[in-house]
Design an enzyme around this catalytic site. Structure first.
Site, mmCIF file in Angstrom:
data_model
loop_
_atom_site.group_PDB
_atom_site.id
_atom_site.type_symbol
_atom_site.label_atom_id
_atom_site.label_comp_id
_atom_site.label_asym_id
_atom_site.label_seq_id
_atom_site.Cartn_x
_atom_site.Cartn_y
_atom_site.Cartn_z
ATOM 1 N N ASN A 49 -2.236 4.971 -5.262
ATOM 2 C CA ASN A 49 -1.136 5.490 -6.090
ATOM 3 C C ASN A 49 -0.990 4.715 -7.404
ATOM 4 O O ASN A 49 -0.555 5.262 -8.413
ATOM 5 C CB ASN A 49 0.185 5.422 -5.318
ATOM 6 C CG ASN A 49 0.278 6.521 -4.278
ATOM 7 O OD1 ASN A 49 -0.321 7.592 -4.441
ATOM 8 N ND2 ASN A 49 1.003 6.274 -3.212
ATOM 9 N N HIS B 195 -2.239 4.300 3.361
ATOM 10 C CA HIS B 195 -2.731 3.202 2.512
ATOM 11 C C HIS B 195 -2.464 3.454 1.020
ATOM 12 O O HIS B 195 -3.295 3.110 0.170
ATOM 13 C CB HIS B 195 -4.234 2.972 2.739
ATOM 14 C CG HIS B 195 -4.640 3.052 4.168
ATOM 15 N ND1 HIS B 195 -4.128 2.230 5.132
ATOM 16 C CD2 HIS B 195 -5.500 3.901 4.807
ATOM 17 C CE1 HIS B 195 -4.648 2.546 6.314
ATOM 18 N NE2 HIS B 195 -5.471 3.562 6.143
ATOM 19 N N CYS B 196 -1.358 4.099 0.717
ATOM 20 C CA CYS B 196 -1.001 4.435 -0.680
ATOM 21 C C CYS B 196 -2.004 5.402 -1.310
ATOM 22 O O CYS B 196 -2.125 5.455 -2.541
ATOM 23 C CB CYS B 196 -0.849 3.185 -1.545
ATOM 24 S SG CYS B 196 0.551 2.176 -1.075
ATOM 25 N N CYS B 197 -2.744 6.105 -0.481
ATOM 26 C CA CYS B 197 -3.679 7.122 -0.989
ATOM 27 C C CYS B 197 -3.253 8.480 -0.426
ATOM 28 O O CYS B 197 -4.073 9.244 0.095
ATOM 29 C CB CYS B 197 -5.112 6.810 -0.574
ATOM 30 S SG CYS B 197 -5.726 5.273 -1.246
#
Lengths: 398, 314
Positions: free
Chosen positions: A121, A355-357
């Site tokens: 992100n 995982h912020c993806c």
């Protein structure tokens, strides 16, 4: 020369401790690494011996701070083989470094920014939000040179790519990508958060214009990161966070801006963090990144051979293509549940979720994955514990 | 479902430790959302499920699998048990406030679960009886120990009551420990519904021959056998016990036939009721009550205090 893992482990106080009577098996290194005593002592040194201002105080303590910061900057210049120390700008993390470039680069309506489909992100949202200025953000397939070339037009002002994916450990062929981007006359920014801790990132050899990374993933303190900018590239940036340290002179109506790196380091800095970051770079350099990556690959191969077929692996099966990361799903189980069970059963600490993806997982209609990420202090015995507990979960619960 | 239990547990813990307050808030949020038919936002239930399973994985993988696969059902069971136990606790508290015991007015053989160490008051079970409660006296009932003992312990017992039988062991320990410092009196309190005042009659007849304590002990020893017999068989059983106690059987049989101790037994029972006795065994130690077969330490505490009082002249 291989790693003296036992010797290395002695440098990490947390690895000497037990939690609930069991040793800690820390496999969440892609999120944040542990810190060696050398880094901890360096941080303490600042607070104990010279807790003063840098860059402005002429007294002895102030000078000690300046010396410490300069030394750290030199260590990191050497670590990334930057041409000048001025090209190393300290930030609070890689996210801030990317935001600086996204906002300080003079992008305007009609300009295009490219990223890959596997971005964190932090290398997605800053570019996405530029649409308010009329800047177009487009996505190309990860490590697909043809797809990149198809998207490269004269309007593409900058391409910002993750070097190594934090989701699955796969890497782009950075040199090829950068060449293609430069051939198009565009700038290239490399998100090296997951590569810099594990392998050599030579900014000059790669010829990147900008590079971002975080200290906390490479044995350094949290709250410190850096932005590397080639001198030419930095000159294209217009500072947007300004104040103390960023000017040499000011009147009520004007100011004389400093030059990089100070131009981008507004206000009092995280001096302890900077010095700790420098110590971390020295530690890794002394250990040898080639040794680190070879060790991680050996561990990842062991895990992949043992349980690679029992789980839904994220990314290629070949561990050489995933480096230090073993990302997976257990059929029928939620990722967080698996992570909590590993932790409760044997103190095996892994990451779970997106995982912020989120963008990649949403595009692939997945909720996330469980991620075991390895580092220089992990051992084969720890892998055995992880394998044993994961096998139990797969066999009994999936 | 587990969030409901978590809410109760964490809320109590949160009173003592601030670190549990976020968990209590999380559990509340989870319960509130589930009550409004929405998914638990914090995933507290999933986390608890995984934590419990993870802990079990190392100890009993089979149990871990069982718990993980049936967690929702198990959660429901625990919630139902939790609510039921909560309801019973409230009901018990209500009974205690109203009747002085946790079982309610219908309880005739049960005993308050509260330790009588703190129950230095008359039971309110017979509050409907007219008049004031009256402390019992030794009357002319069988007694052990000197008349001028500093402590007088009166037991209202029933030979068919298993709790009275259970208490006999402790009574013996008390008598052994305090010897001449205590006077022990046994008074009859046959539980009416059971129709077994014949045993009490037998003990009074034995008392005529100076063999009360012998038959008293035997009646408790043979309690189960007596309970299984009726009519002639029961009569035969009582005679066997009398013989074992070494009684003159002709005299004993005549006494039994005359039923001359019926009034005596009834007087004991009425005295017990006036004193607030509602079950057996009930002990009065210098007027302080112990209800039910309590451990030795319960008797020791009251007796020691009474002895100390007597020594200090208060």
């Amino acid at each position: 020369m291989g790693l003296n893992v036992e010797g290395i482990r002695k440098d990490f106080p947390i690895l000497q401790r037990k939690l609930a009577g069991k040793p800690v098996v820390y496999f969440d290194n892609a999120c944040q690494s542990l810190r060696p005593v050398q880094v901890i002592e360096k941080i303490n040194e600042y607070y104990k011996d010279f807790p003063a201002c840098g860059e402005r105080s002429m007294h002895k303590l102030g000078k000690k701070v300046d010396e410490g910061v300069d030394k750290a900057r030199k260590s990191l210049q050497a670590f990334f083989n930057a041409k000048r120390t001025e090209e190393i700008i300290f930030t609070k993390n890689a996210t801030e470094a990317i935001n600086i470039v996204a906002h300080a680069l003079d992008l305007s309506k009609g300009d295009v920014v490219l990223t890959t489909d596997k971005e964190h992100n932090s290398n997605l949202i800053p570019w996405q939000l530029l649409k308010e200025k009329g800047v177009k953000h487009e996505v190309v397939e990860f490590n697909n040179l043809d797809a990149l070339n198809d998207k490269l037009t004269k309007n593409v002002k900058i391409v910002s790519m993750v070097h190594t994916s934090n989701m699955d450990g796969t890497s782009i062929d950075a040199k090829e990508m950068i060449k293609a981007v430069h051939d198009n006359g565009s700038l290239f920014m490399l998100d090296a958060c997951q590569s810099a801790p594990h392998k050599t990132v030579d900014v000059r050899k790669l010829d990147v214009d900008f590079m971002a990374c975080s200290g906390h993933k490479m044995l350094g303190p949290s709250g410190i990161g850096l932005l590397y900018g080639k001198q030419d590239a930095l000159s294209k940036l217009k500072p947007f966070v300004v104040g103390g340290s960023t000017v040499s002179e000011s009147t009520y109506s004007s100011c004389d801006l400093e030059k990089p790196p100070h131009l981008f380091e507004a206000g009092l800095q995280n001096y302890a963090g900077i010095m700790g970051f420098g110590a971390a770079a020295d530690y890794l350099k002394k250990t040898g990144l080639d040794n680190v990556s070879a060790h991680e690959l050996r561990l990842n191969r062991k895990i992949t051979d043992a349980v690679g077929d029992s789980v839904e692996l994220l990314g290629p099966k070949n561990p050489e293509l995933r480096g230090s990361i073993f990302s997976f799903n257990v059929p029928g189980l939620e990722t967080h549940n698996v992570a909590v069970m590993l932790d409760e059963a044997a103190n095996v600490m892994v990451r779970s979720g997106a995982h912020c993806c989120h963008s990649w997982f949403n595009a692939h209609k997945m909720l996330g994955s469980v991620r075991a990420s390895l580092y220089l202090y992990n051992t084969e015995e720890e892998c055995d514990v992880f394998i044993k507990e994961l096998q139990k979960i797969v066999k009994l619960l999936s | 479902m587990i969030c409901i239990i978590a809410l109760a547990v964490f809320s109590i813990l949160a009173v003592f430790s601030a670190s549990y307050r976020p968990l209590a808030a999380e559990a509340f949020d989870c319960v509130f959302r589930k009550a409004t038919f929405r998914k638990c936002r914090t995933n507290l239930d999933q986390r608890l499920k995984s934590q419990i399973t993870g802990k079990l994985l190392t100890k009993s993988p089979g149990l871990a699998r069982f718990v993980y696969k049936r967690f929702e059902i198990l959660s429901w069971i625990f919630v139902i048990l939790f609510i039921a136990s909560l309801a019973y606790t409230v009901y018990g508290g209500y009974n205690y406030a109203l009747y002085g015991n946790c079982y309610g007015p219908e309880d005739n053989g049960g005993f308050c679960i509260y330790n009588a160490l703190e129950g230095e008051q008359f039971s309110k079970i017979h509050a409907e009886l007219e008049g004031e409660t009256v402390l019992p006296t030794a009357d002319d009932d069988p007694a052990m120990g000197p008349d001028d003992a500093k402590v007088e312990m009166i037991e209202f017992g029933c030979y068919m009551c298993p709790f009275s039988r259970e208490a006999q062991e402790v009574v013996k320990q008390v008598l052994e420990k305090y010897g001449d410092r205590i006077k022990f009196v046994y008074r009859d309190f046959p539980i009416e519904q059971s129709g077994h005042s014949d045993l009490h009659m037998a003990s009074n007849c034995a008392n005529e021959q100076g063999k009360f304590w012998e038959i008293h002990d035997l009646l408790f020893t043979e309690q189960e056998v007596c309970a299984q017999t009726t009519g002639e068989e029961r009569e035969k059983q009582v005679q066997d016990i009398a013989e074992q106690a070494g009684l003159d059987m002709a005299e004993f049989n005549a006494c039994m036939k005359s039923e001359k101790y019926e009034d005596e037994i009834d007087k004991d029972f009425q005295d017990g009721l006036k004193a607030g006795v509602y079950g057996t065994p009930t002990f009065f130690i210098n007027g302080r009550t112990i209800i039910g077969p309590k451990p030795l330490r319960a008797f020791e505490k009251i007796i020691d205090e009474e002895l100390e009082k007597a020594e200090n002249g208060s």
